[in-house]
Design a protein around this motif. Structure first.
Motif, PDB file in Angstrom:
ATOM      1  N   SER A 494      21.240  61.562  54.998  1.00  0.00           N
ATOM      2  CA  SER A 494      20.309  61.648  56.121  1.00  0.00           C
ATOM      3  C   SER A 494      19.508  60.360  56.251  1.00  0.00           C
ATOM      4  N   ASP A 495      19.122  59.764  55.114  1.00  0.00           N
ATOM      5  CA  ASP A 495      18.418  58.479  55.144  1.00  0.00           C
ATOM      6  C   ASP A 495      19.297  57.385  55.753  1.00  0.00           C
ATOM      7  N   LEU A 496      20.575  57.397  55.372  1.00  0.00           N
ATOM      8  CA  LEU A 496      21.496  56.395  55.893  1.00  0.00           C
ATOM      9  C   LEU A 496      21.691  56.573  57.402  1.00  0.00           C
ATOM     10  N   ARG A 497      21.798  57.822  57.833  1.00  0.00           N
ATOM     11  CA  ARG A 497      21.896  58.104  59.272  1.00  0.00           C
ATOM     12  C   ARG A 497      20.667  57.575  60.005  1.00  0.00           C
ATOM     13  N   ALA A 498      19.479  57.858  59.462  1.00  0.00           N
ATOM     14  CA  ALA A 498      18.248  57.395  60.105  1.00  0.00           C
ATOM     15  C   ALA A 498      18.226  55.877  60.216  1.00  0.00           C
ATOM     16  N   MET A 499      18.712  55.201  59.176  1.00  0.00           N
ATOM     17  CA  MET A 499      18.755  53.740  59.206  1.00  0.00           C
ATOM     18  C   MET A 499      19.671  53.247  60.327  1.00  0.00           C
ATOM     19  N   LEU A 500      20.848  53.851  60.457  1.00  0.00           N
ATOM     20  CA  LEU A 500      21.785  53.447  61.509  1.00  0.00           C
ATOM     21  C   LEU A 500      21.191  53.691  62.899  1.00  0.00           C
ATOM     22  N   LEU A 501      20.542  54.840  63.068  1.00  0.00           N
ATOM     23  CA  LEU A 501      19.959  55.163  64.367  1.00  0.00           C
ATOM     24  C   LEU A 501      18.795  54.237  64.694  1.00  0.00           C
ATOM     25  N   ASP A 502      18.006  53.889  63.680  1.00  0.00           N
ATOM     26  CA  ASP A 502      16.906  52.952  63.900  1.00  0.00           C
ATOM     27  C   ASP A 502      17.439  51.590  64.348  1.00  0.00           C
ATOM     28  N   LEU A 503      18.455  51.107  63.657  1.00  0.00           N
ATOM     29  CA  LEU A 503      19.050  49.825  64.032  1.00  0.00           C
ATOM     30  C   LEU A 503      19.590  49.862  65.456  1.00  0.00           C
ATOM     31  N   SER A 504      20.237  50.977  65.812  1.00  0.00           N
ATOM     32  CA  SER A 504      20.794  51.115  67.153  1.00  0.00           C
ATOM     33  C   SER A 504      19.694  51.096  68.201  1.00  0.00           C
ATOM     34  N   ALA A 505      18.610  51.854  67.946  1.00  0.00           N
ATOM     35  CA  ALA A 505      17.518  51.931  68.914  1.00  0.00           C
ATOM     36  C   ALA A 505      16.835  50.583  69.105  1.00  0.00           C
ATOM     37  N   GLU A 506      16.801  49.777  68.043  1.00  0.00           N
ATOM     38  CA  GLU A 506      16.128  48.484  68.120  1.00  0.00           C
ATOM     39  C   GLU A 506      17.073  47.360  68.539  1.00  0.00           C
ATOM     40  N   GLY A 507      18.331  47.716  68.843  1.00  0.00           N
ATOM     41  CA  GLY A 507      19.285  46.709  69.296  1.00  0.00           C
ATOM     42  C   GLY A 507      19.703  45.734  68.223  1.00  0.00           C
ATOM     43  N   LEU A 508      19.659  46.157  66.950  1.00  0.00           N
ATOM     44  CA  LEU A 508      19.956  45.254  65.838  1.00  0.00           C
ATOM     45  C   LEU A 508      21.291  45.549  65.168  1.00  0.00           C
ATOM     46  N   LEU A 509      22.072  46.446  65.735  1.00  0.00           N
ATOM     47  CA  LEU A 509      23.383  46.723  65.143  1.00  0.00           C
ATOM     48  C   LEU A 509      24.322  45.548  65.394  1.00  0.00           C
ATOM     49  N   PRO A 510      24.941  45.016  64.360  1.00  0.00           N
ATOM     50  CA  PRO A 510      25.895  43.914  64.564  1.00  0.00           C
ATOM     51  C   PRO A 510      27.226  44.445  65.088  1.00  0.00           C
ATOM     52  N   GLU A 511      28.152  43.542  65.318  1.00  0.00           N
ATOM     53  CA  GLU A 511      29.431  43.929  65.898  1.00  0.00           C
ATOM     54  C   GLU A 511      30.462  44.326  64.857  1.00  0.00           C
ATOM     55  N   ASP A 512      30.235  44.028  63.595  1.00  0.00           N
ATOM     56  CA  ASP A 512      31.242  44.383  62.597  1.00  0.00           C
ATOM     57  C   ASP A 512      30.558  44.821  61.312  1.00  0.00           C
ATOM     58  N   GLY A 513      31.348  45.489  60.467  1.00  0.00           N
ATOM     59  CA  GLY A 513      30.813  46.061  59.248  1.00  0.00           C
ATOM     60  C   GLY A 513      30.331  45.033  58.248  1.00  0.00           C
ATOM     61  N   LYS A 514      31.029  43.900  58.138  1.00  0.00           N
ATOM     62  CA  LYS A 514      30.613  42.875  57.177  1.00  0.00           C
ATOM     63  C   LYS A 514      29.213  42.369  57.509  1.00  0.00           C
ATOM     64  N   THR A 515      28.989  42.120  58.790  1.00  0.00           N
ATOM     65  CA  THR A 515      27.671  41.647  59.207  1.00  0.00           C
ATOM     66  C   THR A 515      26.609  42.708  58.964  1.00  0.00           C
ATOM     67  N   LEU A 516      26.969  43.977  59.126  1.00  0.00           N
ATOM     68  CA  LEU A 516      26.013  45.051  58.885  1.00  0.00           C
ATOM     69  C   LEU A 516      25.563  45.051  57.425  1.00  0.00           C
ATOM     70  N   LEU A 517      26.498  44.861  56.507  1.00  0.00           N
ATOM     71  CA  LEU A 517      26.122  44.797  55.094  1.00  0.00           C
ATOM     72  C   LEU A 517      25.233  43.583  54.822  1.00  0.00           C
ATOM     73  N   ASP A 518      25.469  42.487  55.549  1.00  0.00           N
ATOM     74  CA  ASP A 518      24.592  41.328  55.404  1.00  0.00           C
ATOM     75  C   ASP A 518      23.171  41.671  55.856  1.00  0.00           C
TER      76      ASP A 518
END
Length: 610
Positions: A494-518
């Motif tokens: 649930s914490d991980l989901r919240a993190m992903l949703l927060d990033l999405s809402a703030e427009g900070l999701l990168p285009e690929d998984g490697k960049t997301l881990l960065d």
């Protein structure tokens, strides 16, 4: 073909004139009304006006209601126009039979009975028998002029007195029962007067015709307030107390510079009467029920954004939330609501008496649009929620916005609600996503539960795969957002989901998984995200895929979502397909639906994909 007037009144009430005219004439707002170029004569400057219940052209003089508009525009006869409008409104046109004509006459006779009763009770208030009732009304601050204007009265203390008085005028107990003035026994026979020992309030329809009564008992009896039962004349769901007066006040011409008269919904009779006496002529109230869809339709025919006024306590907030839930499926671009909450311990009646009319005017002026207050109503005052509460609230917000049938408006509500969600419950752990890492450096030592055991929980494994796909293909988050919110997940996921949703809402999701881990480097979520990705394999046919959002990847995500929540998934897809069929062909929408349809088909065939 003769059609009873009661049906025609209901048809007109259920058919907003501006929407019928607007399908044929381009209309623009003009104050509370609409205007456009007249369809009946050529003109370049608009002189054709559409009001609540009629249209009028100041150029050629054409005038009429919704039925005559259809007749003139389409060359239909009166019965044909009525049939067309009734079909669109979901009404059945009554047959023209001798019995229906007799029913019309009978309905008129019931109105005559109520008029007789009104005369008796209004006169009784100013007799010695009604002194207690008059003292009560004067004690509540009403003037004699207001009491007489609203026709307030007194139903005598002794049962049977009204029956005797009406019998002298040829009114039988059966007629009294049909008019809503007597109770019925188990065999349907009149058994006693409904109103006695009460101050009475005449209830009128939107045209001012008397259709029933309400009564307030003095002393400790129950119920405190009593409304007449449903009759041929009276439907609680469709009427509002004071609507005839409010409708006239809201639509009345006003002097230049004078304030607009708001249509305001309050709780009870006395609130309405006190507000009218204080100059707030747009006040109305439901009749002992929560606000209904039918009443909202009536309100919107008078004002595109009426004010709903509720008590400021917890019960008032719950009532406001119920009203909002009732209204959401009915909202349109030209239909909204404003809400205001009274100070604790006050109602409109007491507020007028203790603080004056200006305090009430300020309260109504402070009413906020539904879109601004809906978040607070749904959040219910929660603070510092845990992951489960955050997910539940987010799901509730998304589901509330989804109730709005117009997609564009629903999307705006969804955006507004989620913006408030992230502003209010922004994650406090560590720095913001654009800032420095938290002091923990290498992140949390938290380890997913099933790494401690060789046993793999199939439900948790499916949850892991869903999150792993989102971590590897972040572009999928936006498409899967609503479904992701509906899932029940353990704390760490649930914490991980919240993190992903927060990033999405703030427009900070990168285009690929490697960049997301960065992005997650140095944050406490880094270790958890890494374990989700490496704890087990992804579906074999995805292992070698690149990071593009191929249909196969999306289909796999929806497949595993369906494995976790098949019944809900099936319902969601069926609803989406129904909306697609209703709205017409849209290739972009079809491409969005395709992976879900393929996933659902595979699940129905019994394929697990594991």
């Amino acid at each position: 073909m003769a059609i009873e007037s009661g049906f025609l009144d209901e048809l007109r009430a259920r058919t907003p004139l501006f929407s019928v005219v607007g399908r044929r004439v381009k209309l623009a707002r003009s104050g509370r009304n609409w205007k456009g170029c007249c369809p009946f004569h050529g003109e370049k400057t608009p002189s054709f006006y559409v009001y609540d219940d009629h249209f009028h052209c100041f150029g050629c003089g054409v005038h009429g209601d919704v039925i005559s508009f259809v007749m003139q525009m389409e060359g239909k006869s009166f019965p044909e126009a009525v049939e067309e409008l009734a079909s669109a409104a979901g009404l059945d046109v009554p047959k023209d039979t001798r019995r229906s004509q007799e029913e019309v006459a009978h309905t008129r006779s019931l109105g005559d009975v109520l008029d007789l009763v009104q005369e008796i009770w209004a006169a009784a208030l100013y007799t010695s028998a009604g002194r207690a009732g008059l003292d009560y009304l004067l004690g509540r601050g009403l003037t004699h002029d207001t009491i007489r204007s609203f026709g307030l009265g007194w139903a005598g203390d002794g049962r049977g007195s009204l029956t005797t008085a009406l019998a002298a005028k040829g009114v039988t107990p059966h007629m009294m029962a049909e008019a809503g003035l007597m109770r019925l026994d188990e065999d349907g026979q009149p058994k006693g007067e409904l109103f006695w020992g009460r101050v009475t309030f005449p209830i009128r329809d939107r045209k001012g015709r008397l259709v029933s009564f309400g009564g307030r008992i003095l002393g400790d009896g129950q119920p405190k307030y009593l409304n007449g039962p449903e009759t041929a004349l009276f439907s609680k769901r469709r009427l509002l107390f004071g609507l005839d007066r409010a409708r006239a006040a809201v639509r009345a011409p006003r002097p230049k510079g004078a304030p607009v008269t708001d249509l305001v919904v309050v709780e009870g009779y006395m609130d309405v009467i006190a507000l009218h006496q204080a100059g707030f002529g747009g006040a109305v109230a439901p009749l002992g029920t929560a606000l209904t869809p039918e009443q909202l339709d009536v309100l919107w025919q008078v004002d595109r954004a009426p004010v709903l006024c509720f008590d400021g306590d917890s019960a008032g907030r719950r009532a406001a939330a119920r009203a909002a839930e009732t209204a959401l499926p009915l909202l349109k671009d030209e239909r909204s609501l404003r809400l205001c909450l009274l100070p604790d311990g006050e109602d409109p009646d007491s507020l007028v008496r203790t603080r004056g009319a200006q305090a009430v005017a300020d309260l109504f002026a402070s009413a906020s649009p539904l879109s601004d207050v809906l978040f607070d109503l749904l959040a219910g005052g929660i603070s510092n929620p845990g992951p489960e509460e955050r997910a539940a609230l987010r799901r509730k917000l998304v589901e509330a916005a989804a109730l709005i049938p117009e997609k564009t408006l629903g999307a705006e509500y969804r955006s507004t609600l989620l913006d408030r969600f992230f502003e209010t419950f922004r994650r406090k752990k560590g720095a913001g996503f654009g800032g420095k890492p938290s002091l923990g450096g290498g992140g949390s030592s938290r380890v997913p539960q099933n790494t401690q055991s060789s046993h793999v929980d199939p439900v948790r494994e499916r949850q892991r795969i869903l999150l792993a796909l989102l971590l590897r293909y972040p572009e999928l988050v936006q498409e899967a957002e609503e479904a992701l919110c509906r899932l029940s997940l353990p704390d760490d996921y649930s914490d991980l989901r919240a993190m992903l949703l927060d990033l999405s809402a703030e427009g900070l999701l990168p285009e690929d998984g490697k960049t997301l881990l960065d992005v997650l480097a140095g944050r406490e979520e880094e270790a958890l995200a890494h374990s989700v990705l490496t704890e087990g394999p992804l579906p074999l046919n995805l292992e070698e895929k690149d990071t593009s959002l191929a249909v196969a990847i999306r289909t796999q995500w929806w497949h595993f979502y369906g494995l976790l929540n098949f019944g809900q998934f099936q319902k969601e897809v069926e609803q989406e397909v129904a909306r697609f069929a209703q709205d017409g062909a849209d290739m972009a929408e079809w491409k969005r639906l395709q992976p879900r349809l393929e996933a659902l088909a595979a699940l129905r065939r019994g394929e697990t994909g594991e």
